[in-house]
Design a protein around this motif. Structure first.
Motif, PDB file in Angstrom:
ATOM      1  N   GLU A  16      18.735  28.445  -6.238  1.00  0.00           N
ATOM      2  CA  GLU A  16      18.535  28.393  -4.793  1.00  0.00           C
ATOM      3  C   GLU A  16      17.105  28.799  -4.452  1.00  0.00           C
ATOM      4  O   GLU A  16      16.554  29.733  -5.038  1.00  0.00           O
ATOM      5  N   GLY A  17      16.488  28.060  -3.539  1.00  0.00           N
ATOM      6  CA  GLY A  17      15.124  28.345  -3.099  1.00  0.00           C
ATOM      7  C   GLY A  17      14.047  27.559  -3.824  1.00  0.00           C
ATOM      8  O   GLY A  17      12.904  27.518  -3.363  1.00  0.00           O
ATOM      9  N   MET A  18      14.372  26.932  -4.952  1.00  0.00           N
ATOM     10  CA  MET A  18      13.382  26.098  -5.636  1.00  0.00           C
ATOM     11  C   MET A  18      13.055  24.888  -4.763  1.00  0.00           C
ATOM     12  O   MET A  18      13.907  24.410  -4.018  1.00  0.00           O
ATOM     13  N   VAL A  19      11.808  24.418  -4.857  1.00  0.00           N
ATOM     14  CA  VAL A  19      11.371  23.254  -4.083  1.00  0.00           C
ATOM     15  C   VAL A  19      10.813  22.220  -5.056  1.00  0.00           C
ATOM     16  O   VAL A  19      10.030  22.549  -5.944  1.00  0.00           O
ATOM     17  N   PHE A  20      11.231  20.964  -4.854  1.00  0.00           N
ATOM     18  CA  PHE A  20      10.833  19.888  -5.748  1.00  0.00           C
ATOM     19  C   PHE A  20      10.284  18.696  -4.985  1.00  0.00           C
ATOM     20  O   PHE A  20      10.687  18.425  -3.855  1.00  0.00           O
ATOM     21  N   HIS A  21       9.391  17.992  -5.658  1.00  0.00           N
ATOM     22  CA  HIS A  21       8.904  16.706  -5.177  1.00  0.00           C
ATOM     23  C   HIS A  21       9.607  15.644  -6.008  1.00  0.00           C
ATOM     24  O   HIS A  21       9.355  15.504  -7.206  1.00  0.00           O
ATOM     25  N   LEU A  22      10.551  14.928  -5.385  1.00  0.00           N
ATOM     26  CA  LEU A  22      11.258  13.830  -6.048  1.00  0.00           C
ATOM     27  C   LEU A  22      10.499  12.547  -5.765  1.00  0.00           C
ATOM     28  O   LEU A  22      10.126  12.295  -4.614  1.00  0.00           O
ATOM     29  N   TYR A  23      10.271  11.758  -6.786  1.00  0.00           N
ATOM     30  CA  TYR A  23       9.666  10.461  -6.523  1.00  0.00           C
ATOM     31  C   TYR A  23      10.248   9.397  -7.425  1.00  0.00           C
ATOM     32  O   TYR A  23      10.675   9.660  -8.541  1.00  0.00           O
ATOM     33  N   ALA A  24      10.292   8.224  -6.838  1.00  0.00           N
ATOM     34  CA  ALA A  24      10.883   7.084  -7.523  1.00  0.00           C
ATOM     35  C   ALA A  24       9.996   5.866  -7.309  1.00  0.00           C
ATOM     36  O   ALA A  24       9.550   5.610  -6.188  1.00  0.00           O
ATOM     37  N   THR A  25       9.758   5.141  -8.385  1.00  0.00           N
ATOM     38  CA  THR A  25       8.956   3.920  -8.290  1.00  0.00           C
ATOM     39  C   THR A  25       9.628   2.802  -9.081  1.00  0.00           C
ATOM     40  O   THR A  25      10.240   3.046 -10.117  1.00  0.00           O
ATOM     41  N   ALA A  26       9.531   1.607  -8.555  1.00  0.00           N
ATOM     42  CA  ALA A  26      10.035   0.417  -9.244  1.00  0.00           C
ATOM     43  C   ALA A  26       9.525  -0.819  -8.522  1.00  0.00           C
ATOM     44  O   ALA A  26       9.434  -0.842  -7.295  1.00  0.00           O
ATOM     45  N   ARG A  27       9.187  -1.833  -9.298  1.00  0.00           N
ATOM     46  CA  ARG A  27       8.787  -3.137  -8.759  1.00  0.00           C
ATOM     47  C   ARG A  27       7.707  -3.046  -7.678  1.00  0.00           C
ATOM     48  O   ARG A  27       7.747  -3.751  -6.674  1.00  0.00           O
ATOM     49  N   GLY A  28       6.759  -2.153  -7.886  1.00  0.00           N
ATOM     50  CA  GLY A  28       5.653  -2.033  -6.953  1.00  0.00           C
ATOM     51  C   GLY A  28       5.925  -1.186  -5.728  1.00  0.00           C
ATOM     52  O   GLY A  28       5.082  -1.079  -4.849  1.00  0.00           O
ATOM     53  N   LEU A  29       7.098  -0.558  -5.643  1.00  0.00           N
ATOM     54  CA  LEU A  29       7.437   0.308  -4.508  1.00  0.00           C
ATOM     55  C   LEU A  29       7.550   1.749  -4.975  1.00  0.00           C
ATOM     56  O   LEU A  29       7.913   2.010  -6.110  1.00  0.00           O
ATOM     57  N   GLY A  30       7.277   2.674  -4.066  1.00  0.00           N
ATOM     58  CA  GLY A  30       7.449   4.087  -4.379  1.00  0.00           C
ATOM     59  C   GLY A  30       7.875   4.869  -3.157  1.00  0.00           C
ATOM     60  O   GLY A  30       7.398   4.617  -2.049  1.00  0.00           O
ATOM     61  N   PHE A  31       8.807   5.776  -3.366  1.00  0.00           N
ATOM     62  CA  PHE A  31       9.268   6.691  -2.320  1.00  0.00           C
ATOM     63  C   PHE A  31       9.260   8.093  -2.905  1.00  0.00           C
ATOM     64  O   PHE A  31       9.604   8.275  -4.079  1.00  0.00           O
ATOM     65  N   SER A  32       8.889   9.065  -2.092  1.00  0.00           N
ATOM     66  CA  SER A  32       9.003  10.437  -2.553  1.00  0.00           C
ATOM     67  C   SER A  32       9.414  11.338  -1.403  1.00  0.00           C
ATOM     68  O   SER A  32       9.228  11.001  -0.231  1.00  0.00           O
ATOM     69  N   GLU A  33       9.979  12.466  -1.778  1.00  0.00           N
ATOM     70  CA  GLU A  33      10.512  13.438  -0.828  1.00  0.00           C
ATOM     71  C   GLU A  33      10.261  14.845  -1.333  1.00  0.00           C
ATOM     72  O   GLU A  33      10.185  15.071  -2.537  1.00  0.00           O
ATOM     73  N   THR A  34      10.191  15.783  -0.408  1.00  0.00           N
ATOM     74  CA  THR A  34      10.187  17.191  -0.753  1.00  0.00           C
ATOM     75  C   THR A  34      11.577  17.727  -0.433  1.00  0.00           C
ATOM     76  O   THR A  34      12.085  17.531   0.667  1.00  0.00           O
TER      77      THR A  34
ATOM     78  N   LEU B 267       0.867  -1.176   0.000  1.00  0.00           N
ATOM     79  CA  LEU B 267       0.000   0.000   0.000  1.00  0.00           C
ATOM     80  C   LEU B 267       0.903   1.224   0.000  1.00  0.00           C
ATOM     81  O   LEU B 267       1.859   1.295   0.789  1.00  0.00           O
ATOM     82  N   HIS B 268       0.629   2.174  -0.887  1.00  0.00           N
ATOM     83  CA  HIS B 268       1.414   3.410  -0.897  1.00  0.00           C
ATOM     84  C   HIS B 268       0.638   4.494  -0.185  1.00  0.00           C
ATOM     85  O   HIS B 268      -0.521   4.751  -0.499  1.00  0.00           O
ATOM     86  N   VAL B 269       1.289   5.114   0.762  1.00  0.00           N
ATOM     87  CA  VAL B 269       0.686   6.205   1.516  1.00  0.00           C
ATOM     88  C   VAL B 269       1.413   7.475   1.129  1.00  0.00           C
ATOM     89  O   VAL B 269       2.636   7.559   1.238  1.00  0.00           O
ATOM     90  N   GLU B 270       0.643   8.454   0.642  1.00  0.00           N
ATOM     91  CA  GLU B 270       1.244   9.732   0.267  1.00  0.00           C
ATOM     92  C   GLU B 270       0.599  10.833   1.091  1.00  0.00           C
ATOM     93  O   GLU B 270      -0.617  11.016   1.060  1.00  0.00           O
ATOM     94  N   LEU B 271       1.424  11.539   1.830  1.00  0.00           N
ATOM     95  CA  LEU B 271       0.962  12.671   2.619  1.00  0.00           C
ATOM     96  C   LEU B 271       1.157  13.937   1.799  1.00  0.00           C
ATOM     97  O   LEU B 271       2.184  14.109   1.136  1.00  0.00           O
ATOM     98  N   VAL B 272       0.168  14.818   1.850  1.00  0.00           N
ATOM     99  CA  VAL B 272       0.217  16.054   1.073  1.00  0.00           C
ATOM    100  C   VAL B 272      -0.089  17.228   2.010  1.00  0.00           C
ATOM    101  O   VAL B 272      -1.153  17.837   1.935  1.00  0.00           O
ATOM    102  N   PRO B 273       0.838  17.545   2.912  1.00  0.00           N
ATOM    103  CA  PRO B 273       0.583  18.635   3.851  1.00  0.00           C
ATOM    104  C   PRO B 273       0.711  20.004   3.191  1.00  0.00           C
ATOM    105  O   PRO B 273       1.383  20.157   2.173  1.00  0.00           O
ATOM    106  N   ARG B 274       0.052  20.973   3.802  1.00  0.00           N
ATOM    107  CA  ARG B 274       0.180  22.371   3.398  1.00  0.00           C
ATOM    108  C   ARG B 274       0.454  23.191   4.646  1.00  0.00           C
ATOM    109  O   ARG B 274      -0.232  23.049   5.647  1.00  0.00           O
ATOM    110  N   VAL B 275       1.440  24.049   4.559  1.00  0.00           N
ATOM    111  CA  VAL B 275       1.779  24.960   5.652  1.00  0.00           C
ATOM    112  C   VAL B 275       1.752  26.372   5.081  1.00  0.00           C
ATOM    113  O   VAL B 275       2.528  26.686   4.170  1.00  0.00           O
ATOM    114  N   ARG B 276       0.842  27.180   5.581  1.00  0.00           N
ATOM    115  CA  ARG B 276       0.664  28.547   5.069  1.00  0.00           C
ATOM    116  C   ARG B 276       0.518  28.547   3.544  1.00  0.00           C
ATOM    117  O   ARG B 276       1.106  29.364   2.855  1.00  0.00           O
ATOM    118  N   ASN B 277      -0.228  27.589   3.049  1.00  0.00           N
ATOM    119  CA  ASN B 277      -0.543  27.420   1.623  1.00  0.00           C
ATOM    120  C   ASN B 277       0.626  26.935   0.771  1.00  0.00           C
ATOM    121  O   ASN B 277       0.524  26.885  -0.447  1.00  0.00           O
TER     122      ASN B 277
END
Length: 165
Positions: free
Chosen positions: A120-138, A14-24
């Motif tokens: 400098e200052g750019m923000v990215f969502h990195l995500y990687a998936t393979a063989r039924g697994l997925g990880f992501s980071e901000t 099961l993949h759980v993805e959190l999508v928080p917002r702080v001050r929009n």
């Protein structure tokens, strides 16, 4: 016709993805959860995805080309046999979301054709998936490189042998 819900069984992911917002401002994080104990193959796949993602994060710095950062995950996943093809992006921008229902921004993405420079200052969502697994980071681009804004360990989450977390 009535649809029956599928019961999770040993080894299902099961993949759980959190999508928080702080001050929009948006952030994202995804982790896989396995029913039962993760197999050796799942654990090895997770380790390789995290290793490739760590290499991407180290390459995220002002002046880097997005395509070069993309190539770390894309080539790594293909060269190690984690994936037979890699059509999707490996990262995209995150930002301010005031009036839109969107939770992501694809105005800047990491692809082999992404010839733009990280700043400098750019923000990215990195995500990687393979063989039924997925990880992501901000990740934010700092002077010295990429800084994780997420702090949850990157591993396959699973209950203890007694069924408790």
């Amino acid at each position: 016709m009535r649809l029956r819900p599928k019961r999770s069984t040993e080894g299902d992911v099961l993949h759980v993805e959190l999508v928080p917002r702080v001050r929009n401002y948006g952030a994202r994080m995804m982790r896989p959860i396995v029913v039962g104990a993760p197999s050796a193959e799942l654990t090895a796949t997770a380790g390789k995805l995290v290793e490739l993602q760590d290499r991407q994060i180290m390459a995220i710095k002002p002046g880097a080309l997005a395509r070069d950062v993309d190539a770390i995950m894309r080539r790594g996943a293909l060269d190690t046999g984690l994936r037979p093809t890699y059509e999707n992006v490996t990262a995209y921008t995150l930002g301010l979301y005031t009036c839109t229902p969107r939770t992501s921004d694809v105005s800047r993405v990491f692809l082999p054709t992404s010839n733009w420079v990280l700043e400098e200052g750019m923000v990215f969502h990195l995500y990687a998936t393979a063989r039924g697994l997925g990880f992501s980071e901000t990740v934010v681009v700092d002077k010295e490189g990429g800084t994780l804004l997420t702090k949850t360990p990157r591993l396959v989450l699973a209950p203890n042998p007694d069924g408790r977390w």
